[in-house]
Write a protein that holds these residues in place. Structure first.
Motif, PDB file in Angstrom:
ATOM      1  N   HIS A 113       0.840  -1.220   0.007  1.00  0.00           N
ATOM      2  CA  HIS A 113      -0.064   0.021   0.103  1.00  0.00           C
ATOM      3  C   HIS A 113       0.751   1.147   0.171  1.00  0.00           C
ATOM      4  O   HIS A 113       0.374   2.325  -0.410  1.00  0.00           O
ATOM      5  CB  HIS A 113      -1.111   0.083   1.193  1.00  0.00           C
ATOM      6  N   ARG A 114       2.129   1.266   0.509  1.00  0.00           N
ATOM      7  CA  ARG A 114       3.063   2.376   0.579  1.00  0.00           C
ATOM      8  C   ARG A 114       3.396   2.468  -0.996  1.00  0.00           C
ATOM      9  O   ARG A 114       3.392   3.549  -1.470  1.00  0.00           O
ATOM     10  CB  ARG A 114       3.924   2.047   1.335  1.00  0.00           C
ATOM     11  N   ASP A 115       3.748   1.396  -1.790  1.00  0.00           N
ATOM     12  CA  ASP A 115       4.055   1.601  -3.016  1.00  0.00           C
ATOM     13  C   ASP A 115       2.768   2.036  -3.973  1.00  0.00           C
ATOM     14  O   ASP A 115       3.019   2.691  -5.072  1.00  0.00           O
ATOM     15  CB  ASP A 115       4.577   0.339  -3.651  1.00  0.00           C
ATOM     16  N   ASN A 116       1.431   1.305  -3.660  1.00  0.00           N
ATOM     17  CA  ASN A 116       0.447   1.811  -4.492  1.00  0.00           C
ATOM     18  C   ASN A 116      -0.896   1.415  -3.777  1.00  0.00           C
ATOM     19  O   ASN A 116      -1.248   0.639  -3.099  1.00  0.00           O
ATOM     20  CB  ASN A 116       0.110   0.524  -5.353  1.00  0.00           C
ATOM     21  N   PRO A 117      -1.117   2.957  -3.432  1.00  0.00           N
ATOM     22  CA  PRO A 117      -2.393   3.068  -2.247  1.00  0.00           C
ATOM     23  C   PRO A 117      -3.724   2.408  -2.855  1.00  0.00           C
ATOM     24  O   PRO A 117      -4.667   2.119  -1.964  1.00  0.00           O
ATOM     25  CB  PRO A 117      -2.299   4.769  -2.241  1.00  0.00           C
ATOM     26  N   ASP A 118      -3.541   2.373  -4.091  1.00  0.00           N
ATOM     27  CA  ASP A 118      -4.726   1.677  -4.770  1.00  0.00           C
ATOM     28  C   ASP A 118      -4.710   0.042  -4.998  1.00  0.00           C
ATOM     29  O   ASP A 118      -5.574  -0.639  -5.424  1.00  0.00           O
ATOM     30  CB  ASP A 118      -5.256   1.988  -6.050  1.00  0.00           C
ATOM     31  N   ASP A 119      -3.812  -0.455  -4.010  1.00  0.00           N
ATOM     32  CA  ASP A 119      -3.551  -2.143  -4.358  1.00  0.00           C
ATOM     33  C   ASP A 119      -4.782  -2.606  -3.720  1.00  0.00           C
ATOM     34  O   ASP A 119      -5.116  -2.520  -2.619  1.00  0.00           O
ATOM     35  CB  ASP A 119      -2.422  -2.370  -3.424  1.00  0.00           C
ATOM     36  N   ARG A 120      -5.309  -3.884  -4.577  1.00  0.00           N
ATOM     37  CA  ARG A 120      -6.466  -4.679  -4.097  1.00  0.00           C
ATOM     38  C   ARG A 120      -6.046  -5.929  -3.765  1.00  0.00           C
ATOM     39  O   ARG A 120      -6.917  -6.838  -3.285  1.00  0.00           O
ATOM     40  CB  ARG A 120      -7.259  -4.606  -5.243  1.00  0.00           C
ATOM     41  N   VAL A 121      -4.848  -6.442  -3.907  1.00  0.00           N
ATOM     42  CA  VAL A 121      -4.435  -7.739  -3.675  1.00  0.00           C
ATOM     43  C   VAL A 121      -4.334  -8.242  -2.236  1.00  0.00           C
ATOM     44  O   VAL A 121      -4.753  -9.073  -1.784  1.00  0.00           O
ATOM     45  CB  VAL A 121      -3.210  -8.123  -4.384  1.00  0.00           C
ATOM     46  N   MET A 122      -3.800  -7.143  -1.578  1.00  0.00           N
ATOM     47  CA  MET A 122      -3.551  -7.404  -0.109  1.00  0.00           C
ATOM     48  C   MET A 122      -4.063  -6.164   0.778  1.00  0.00           C
ATOM     49  O   MET A 122      -3.467  -5.180   1.027  1.00  0.00           O
ATOM     50  CB  MET A 122      -2.034  -7.864   0.147  1.00  0.00           C
ATOM     51  N   PRO A 123      -5.690  -6.235   0.903  1.00  0.00           N
ATOM     52  CA  PRO A 123      -6.202  -5.007   1.579  1.00  0.00           C
ATOM     53  C   PRO A 123      -5.807  -4.977   3.152  1.00  0.00           C
ATOM     54  O   PRO A 123      -5.248  -5.834   3.610  1.00  0.00           O
ATOM     55  CB  PRO A 123      -7.782  -5.515   1.618  1.00  0.00           C
ATOM     56  N   THR A 124      -5.814  -3.919   3.585  1.00  0.00           N
ATOM     57  CA  THR A 124      -5.501  -3.611   4.810  1.00  0.00           C
ATOM     58  C   THR A 124      -6.518  -3.926   5.821  1.00  0.00           C
ATOM     59  O   THR A 124      -7.832  -4.200   5.388  1.00  0.00           O
ATOM     60  CB  THR A 124      -5.502  -2.012   5.047  1.00  0.00           C
ATOM     61  N   LEU A 125      -6.257  -3.865   7.205  1.00  0.00           N
ATOM     62  CA  LEU A 125      -7.044  -4.153   8.311  1.00  0.00           C
ATOM     63  C   LEU A 125      -8.527  -3.513   8.252  1.00  0.00           C
ATOM     64  O   LEU A 125      -9.577  -3.835   8.154  1.00  0.00           O
ATOM     65  CB  LEU A 125      -6.729  -4.375   9.676  1.00  0.00           C
ATOM     66  N   ARG A 126      -8.079  -2.121   7.917  1.00  0.00           N
ATOM     67  CA  ARG A 126      -9.295  -1.370   7.958  1.00  0.00           C
ATOM     68  C   ARG A 126     -10.147  -1.505   6.561  1.00  0.00           C
ATOM     69  O   ARG A 126     -11.529  -1.668   6.850  1.00  0.00           O
ATOM     70  CB  ARG A 126      -8.761   0.303   7.655  1.00  0.00           C
ATOM     71  N   GLN A 127      -9.790  -1.776   5.451  1.00  0.00           N
ATOM     72  CA  GLN A 127     -10.465  -2.035   4.484  1.00  0.00           C
ATOM     73  C   GLN A 127     -11.324  -3.486   4.537  1.00  0.00           C
ATOM     74  O   GLN A 127     -12.333  -3.439   4.176  1.00  0.00           O
ATOM     75  CB  GLN A 127      -9.445  -2.385   3.344  1.00  0.00           C
ATOM     76  N   MET A 128     -10.559  -4.480   5.034  1.00  0.00           N
ATOM     77  CA  MET A 128     -11.222  -5.891   5.354  1.00  0.00           C
ATOM     78  C   MET A 128     -12.338  -5.392   6.274  1.00  0.00           C
ATOM     79  O   MET A 128     -13.560  -6.102   6.317  1.00  0.00           O
ATOM     80  CB  MET A 128     -10.399  -6.708   5.898  1.00  0.00           C
ATOM     81  N   SER A 129     -12.325  -4.601   7.475  1.00  0.00           N
ATOM     82  CA  SER A 129     -13.226  -4.450   8.616  1.00  0.00           C
ATOM     83  C   SER A 129     -14.312  -3.777   7.949  1.00  0.00           C
ATOM     84  O   SER A 129     -15.555  -4.029   8.141  1.00  0.00           O
ATOM     85  CB  SER A 129     -12.538  -3.690   9.540  1.00  0.00           C
ATOM     86  N   GLN A 130     -13.970  -2.716   6.889  1.00  0.00           N
ATOM     87  CA  GLN A 130     -15.088  -2.159   6.379  1.00  0.00           C
ATOM     88  C   GLN A 130     -16.192  -2.772   5.459  1.00  0.00           C
ATOM     89  O   GLN A 130     -17.221  -2.982   5.541  1.00  0.00           O
ATOM     90  CB  GLN A 130     -14.577  -0.671   5.678  1.00  0.00           C
ATOM     91  N   ALA A 131     -15.181  -3.945   4.732  1.00  0.00           N
ATOM     92  CA  ALA A 131     -15.950  -4.587   3.872  1.00  0.00           C
ATOM     93  C   ALA A 131     -16.864  -5.556   4.473  1.00  0.00           C
ATOM     94  O   ALA A 131     -17.862  -5.859   4.179  1.00  0.00           O
ATOM     95  CB  ALA A 131     -14.984  -5.545   3.054  1.00  0.00           C
ATOM     96  N   PHE A 132     -16.355  -6.099   5.655  1.00  0.00           N
ATOM     97  CA  PHE A 132     -17.234  -7.317   6.334  1.00  0.00           C
ATOM     98  C   PHE A 132     -18.278  -6.371   7.064  1.00  0.00           C
ATOM     99  O   PHE A 132     -19.462  -7.013   6.986  1.00  0.00           O
ATOM    100  CB  PHE A 132     -16.100  -7.727   7.556  1.00  0.00           C
ATOM    101  N   VAL A 133     -18.113  -5.246   7.608  1.00  0.00           N
ATOM    102  CA  VAL A 133     -19.424  -4.618   7.997  1.00  0.00           C
ATOM    103  C   VAL A 133     -20.419  -4.280   7.131  1.00  0.00           C
ATOM    104  O   VAL A 133     -21.629  -4.448   7.261  1.00  0.00           O
ATOM    105  CB  VAL A 133     -18.586  -3.135   8.816  1.00  0.00           C
ATOM    106  N   ASP A 134     -20.093  -3.882   5.853  1.00  0.00           N
ATOM    107  CA  ASP A 134     -20.822  -3.772   4.749  1.00  0.00           C
ATOM    108  C   ASP A 134     -21.471  -5.003   4.237  1.00  0.00           C
ATOM    109  O   ASP A 134     -22.793  -4.843   4.148  1.00  0.00           O
ATOM    110  CB  ASP A 134     -20.109  -3.392   3.390  1.00  0.00           C
ATOM    111  N   ALA A 135     -20.857  -6.015   4.502  1.00  0.00           N
ATOM    112  CA  ALA A 135     -21.381  -7.391   4.165  1.00  0.00           C
ATOM    113  C   ALA A 135     -22.209  -7.942   5.124  1.00  0.00           C
ATOM    114  O   ALA A 135     -23.458  -8.254   4.833  1.00  0.00           O
ATOM    115  CB  ALA A 135     -20.367  -8.410   4.016  1.00  0.00           C
ATOM    116  N   THR A 136     -22.221  -7.237   6.492  1.00  0.00           N
ATOM    117  CA  THR A 136     -23.175  -7.620   7.321  1.00  0.00           C
ATOM    118  C   THR A 136     -24.238  -6.953   7.567  1.00  0.00           C
ATOM    119  O   THR A 136     -25.325  -7.249   7.977  1.00  0.00           O
ATOM    120  CB  THR A 136     -22.296  -7.614   8.918  1.00  0.00           C
TER     121      THR A 136
END
Lengths: 299, 285
Positions: free
Chosen positions: B38-61
């Motif tokens: 993410h430091r190299d590429n802020p739009d990286d989708r291969v290895m999401p950060t904890l915050r991204q995954m938490s947000q996606a899980f809350v959205d899914a829930t």
């Protein structure tokens, strides 16, 4: 008739004159048992065995390992059918084991998924209550009676009422066999078949079990067939000892080599002479299991 | 003292540290690499950060799936209603329903194995066929199942049954055969008939072991279920994972994978607990 069967008959008549007057409860007639696989020579276990057993007798079947003692017991049980000859119980052959014969094997004698009480009442439950019998009030009452009867048997076997709720694996080997005997006797079988039932027990427990089974036999009058490879145990328990052994070639199968009436005695010299006779006939090269601790029943 | 001795006695603390070490290493490594990417590429989708995954899980829930019709007025509903209509709940319910139907359909497989083991003629009739069927790779039958049963629920459930039933049948058969002969003879001498012995003696003894066998096959059940859902389905956890793969939605895929693992762990734990409670003699023996 084969020479072996003829020899067996002579032995039987020599030592068993009463058999001429009383009808036999179990009649084993010229039985041959062979096991074989296609393409291989058959293995002969028993050859020409004939024997009459009257009601109320306590028969010990003794012999070396692999001589066919347990096979003979399984024939009476109707778990196995002879290759030739027949086994009659009360005058008729049986297609499979039934409740006329109680059975106490050396191992796996109790249902592991049932408590002691459930094990003892199992036979009564399946024969009198049935699958959905618990629904009927009359049968529920009957079930209570079974439980009371089972508790009575439990006490008679020298176990405590608190043992009733235990599972078999929570009991010692001796206690398990006591429960197995109660489980068989509660069905009031005509014949009790015990296949090396005490072999796995320590000498002290074994002596206690010998006293118990002898007392129960006197009380109930049930015919007992007791398989053992211990000549001393055979003599102190039985009214008649049947010794199996091979008289011919190794692959000729075993037959009765001794059919010996045993007097009801506690006299050690008489017992010793009987044991000696069995050992000389059955275990000529030695090798009989005969631990001294498993002594004679108390007077 | 060497740690590789057979007679080593690790302390409780050592055991605790060792057993969690690989988990901790995996998590730390992931976020380490993720942070670098993410430091190299802020739009990286291969290895999401904890915050991204938490947000996606809350959205899914809390939010319905994009292709769901309920999506229009979702924000006006109560939390409970939103969870009920959420993507995660609906996918879990769809997969759970298929899973339960498949498990129910495995019960006849247990009974078949039991009867094959008890009655020689039944065994002779079925054994060779089941042994042959057991060697067929269930996934290779998938096209045939879709052609034969269509792409509806039945094909997916049948895939699980075809994949797992032969194993359960053979397990039940072998367990039945392993019940000591003495027990069956004993049953006869106590007055029981063929069916009493089959159900009151043998079935009762093998049932906890069969439950264990089913429990150990849970992963195979889920494998076939996921294969079916990924190929032909419009809902379900595996369908969602396959769908999100097309959009590189790793922020949702990873929580979904962990959610599936958690569910499977809970089912396994539940079955173990139930088995222990229902059959105390088996666990203690």
């Amino acid at each position: 008739m084969t020479p072996a069967a003829a020899a067996s008959k002579v032995l039987d008549n020599q030592t068993d004159p009463a058999s001429l007057n009383t009808p036999a409860l179990i009649r084993i007639q010229d039985v041959l048992v062979e096991y074989g696989q296609p393409g291989k020579p058959a293995k002969r276990i028993l050859n020409g065995v004939s024997l009459d057993i009257r009601a109320g007798e306590f028969i010990s079947i003794v012999g070396q390992t692999g001589c066919g003692k347990s096979t003979l017991l399984r024939l009476v049980l109707a778990e196995e059918m002879p290759t030739r000859g027949q086994v009659l119980v009360e005058g008729s052959p049986r297609p499979q084991p039934d409740r006329r014969c109680g059975y106490v094997p050396q191992k796996y004698s109790l249902f592991p998924d049932r408590t002691v009480l459930e094990n003892i009442t199992f036979g009564l439950e399946v024969t009198e209550i049935g699958f959905f019998g618990g629904i009927s009030p009359a049968r529920r009452l009957r079930r209570k009676e079974f439980r009371a009867e089972a508790i009575g048997y439990l006490r008679r076997m020298g176990l405590r009422e608190s043992d009733a709720s235990k599972y078999p694996h929570q009991l010692s080997g001796g206690m398990q066999q006591r429960v197995a005997i109660a489980q068989a006797l509660i069905m009031r079988p005509k014949i009790l078949l015990m296949d090396e039932a005490f072999s796995a027990l320590d000498p002290g427990t074994r002596a206690g079990m010998q006293r118990l089974i002898k007392d129960l036999w006197r009380e109930t009058g049930t015919t007992v067939l007791f398989v053992t490879h211990n000549p001393r145990e055979a003599v102190i328990l039985a009214t008649r000892v049947i010794a199996l052994g091979r008289t011919g070639a190794e692959d000729d199968g075993a037959n009765i080599v001794l059919n010996l009436s045993v007097p009801d005695t506690n006299e050690e010299s008489k017992i010793a002479s009987l044991i000696q006779r069995i050992e000389q006939t059955t275990f000529p090269g030695g090798g009989a299991e005969n631990d001294e601790v498993a002594g004679a029943p108390e007077a | 003292m060497s740690v590789l001795q057979i007679h080593a006695h690790p302390t409780r603390t050592t055991v605790w540290i060792l057993s969690w070490f690989l988990f901790a290493t995996g998590v730390v490594s992931y976020f380490w690499v993720s942070r670098d990417r993410h430091r190299d590429n802020p739009d990286d989708r291969v290895m999401p950060t904890l915050r991204q995954m938490s947000q996606a899980f809350v959205d899914a829930t809390l939010k319905p799936a994009e292709d769901d019709e309920v999506a229009t007025n979702a924000s006006e509903q109560s939390v409970a209603a939103r969870i009920r209509n959420s993507m995660l709940w609906k996918d879990t319910a769809a997969t759970g329903r298929r899973f339960l139907i498949s498990m129910a359909l495995l019960f006849p497989a247990v009974l078949l194995g039991l009867h094959m083991g008890m009655f020689p003629h039944v065994g002779a009739f079925f054994l060779r066929f089941v042994l042959f069927f057991d060697k067929i790779v269930a996934l290779s039958l998938l096209p045939i199942l879709f052609i034969a049963f269509g792409i509806d629920e039945l094909a997916k459930v049948m895939l699980i049954v075809v994949g797992v039933a032969p194993t359960i049948i053979l397990d039940s058969y072998n367990l039945t055969r392993s019940v000591p002969k003495e027990q069956i003879v004993k049953g006869f001498t106590l007055g029981a008939g063929d069916f009493s012995i089959t159900y009151r003696v043998v079935f009762k003894q093998i049932w906890p072991r069969v439950l264990n066998s089913i429990r150990l096959n849970l992963k195979a059940v889920m494998l076939f279920l996921f294969a079916g859902e990924m190929i032909a389905s419009t809902d379900g956890l595996a369908y969602r994972i396959a769908l999100l793969r097309r959009h590189m939605g790793m922020d949702t895929i990873i929580p979904y994978v962990l959610w599936v693992a958690l569910l499977l762990f809970l089912v396994d734990f539940g079955m173990r607990t139930l088995n222990r409670k229902l059959h105390p003699w088996f666990q203690e023996a």
